[in-house]
Design a protein around this motif. Structure first.
Motif, short mmCIF file in Angstrom:
data_model
loop_
_atom_site.label_atom_id
_atom_site.label_comp_id
_atom_site.label_asym_id
_atom_site.label_seq_id
_atom_site.Cartn_x
_atom_site.Cartn_y
_atom_site.Cartn_z
N SER A 146 2.95 8.02 -5.05
CA SER A 146 2.00 7.59 -6.07
C SER A 146 2.46 8.14 -7.42
CB SER A 146 0.61 8.16 -5.74
OG SER A 146 0.63 9.57 -5.92
N SER A 190 0.12 4.09 1.32
CA SER A 190 0.03 4.79 2.60
C SER A 190 1.04 4.21 3.58
CB SER A 190 -1.39 4.69 3.15
OG SER A 190 -1.74 3.32 3.30
N ALA A 191 1.37 4.99 4.58
CA ALA A 191 2.30 4.52 5.61
C ALA A 191 1.71 3.35 6.37
CB ALA A 191 2.63 5.66 6.57
N PRO A 230 5.00 6.62 3.89
CA PRO A 230 4.23 6.63 2.63
C PRO A 230 5.15 6.47 1.42
CG PRO A 230 4.24 8.80 3.67
CD PRO A 230 4.91 7.87 4.63
N PRO A 241 0.84 -1.20 0.00
CA PRO A 241 0.00 0.00 0.00
C PRO A 241 0.87 1.25 0.00
CG PRO A 241 -0.05 -1.07 2.15
CD PRO A 241 0.70 -1.99 1.22
#
Length: 202
Positions: free
Chosen positions: A135, A115-116, A132, A113
């Motif tokens: 993207s 995100s963090a 993070p 993912p």
């Protein structure tokens, strides 16, 4: 233990070139790196941690290549052309970079993912990897901003660089389009030279 960490990341990258991530075994990565499996777990915590660290390293390597491209030529158009060529070649040669830049993760690749994730690691490099991940949109901004910083006249404020920022972003997006649909004869360099104005606002 930076040397062991890099060896483990190299071994994981090599394993990924031969088989899908789901088939990569931690014991094989440790053996290929010449370290114990415990050392691998101490560095990365889990296979997911190894995946995040590998993706982070490839993202950092791509951005380091952007910096090199932006500082290899004297002319601003040539520097942006070199950056676009680097983007296209890095994505062509490295499936992880291609996935990071496009957001298209195949079943063969780890897909952590963006995100963090909660990190309990005592290893600073792993805590960073657990943060993070960029993207595709983040990369557009990161490369554009690096290009503007490299090409701006000394003492020029950010608000004075609107035209330059638009030109830099155009080059980044053009390069990314060439990742998705490789250009014909002349390659990305010809496209960039045609798209850019003769005189960049630097």
């Amino acid at each position: 233990m930076p040397a062991a960490r890099e060896s483990l990341l190299d071994a994981a990258y090599t394993a990924l070139a031969r088989r899908s991530w789901s088939a990569v075994r931690m014991v094989d990565v440790a053996a290929a790196a010449g370290v114990s499996r415990q050392t691998l777990y101490n560095e990365f915590g889990s296979k997911e941690g190894l995946a995040r660290a590998l993706v982070r390293r490839e993202a950092d390597s791509y951005l380091a290549g952007v910096e090199r491209a932006l500082h290899t030529q004297a002319d601003a158009r040539d520097r942006l052309t070199a950056t676009a060529e680097w983007t296209a070649s890095a994505a062509r040669d490295n499936a992880l970079v291609r996935a990071l830049l496009t957001g298209c993760w195949s079943e063969r690749l780890p897909a952590p993912p963006l995100s963090a994730v909660p990190s309990t690691s005592g290893v600073p490099a792993q805590r960073r990897a657990d943060g993070p991940l960029p993207s595709p949109g983040d990369f557009v901004g990161l490369v554009r901003d690096r290009a503007v910083a490299a090409l701006s006249a000394p003492g020029t404020g950010r608000s004075d660089n609107g035209e330059l920022a638009r030109s830099c972003e155009l080059v980044v997006r053009l390069a990314l389009s060439c990742v998705a649909a490789p250009p014909g004869e002349g390659g990305v360099a010809d496209l960039v030279r045609v798209a850019l104005p003769r005189q960049l606002p630097v």
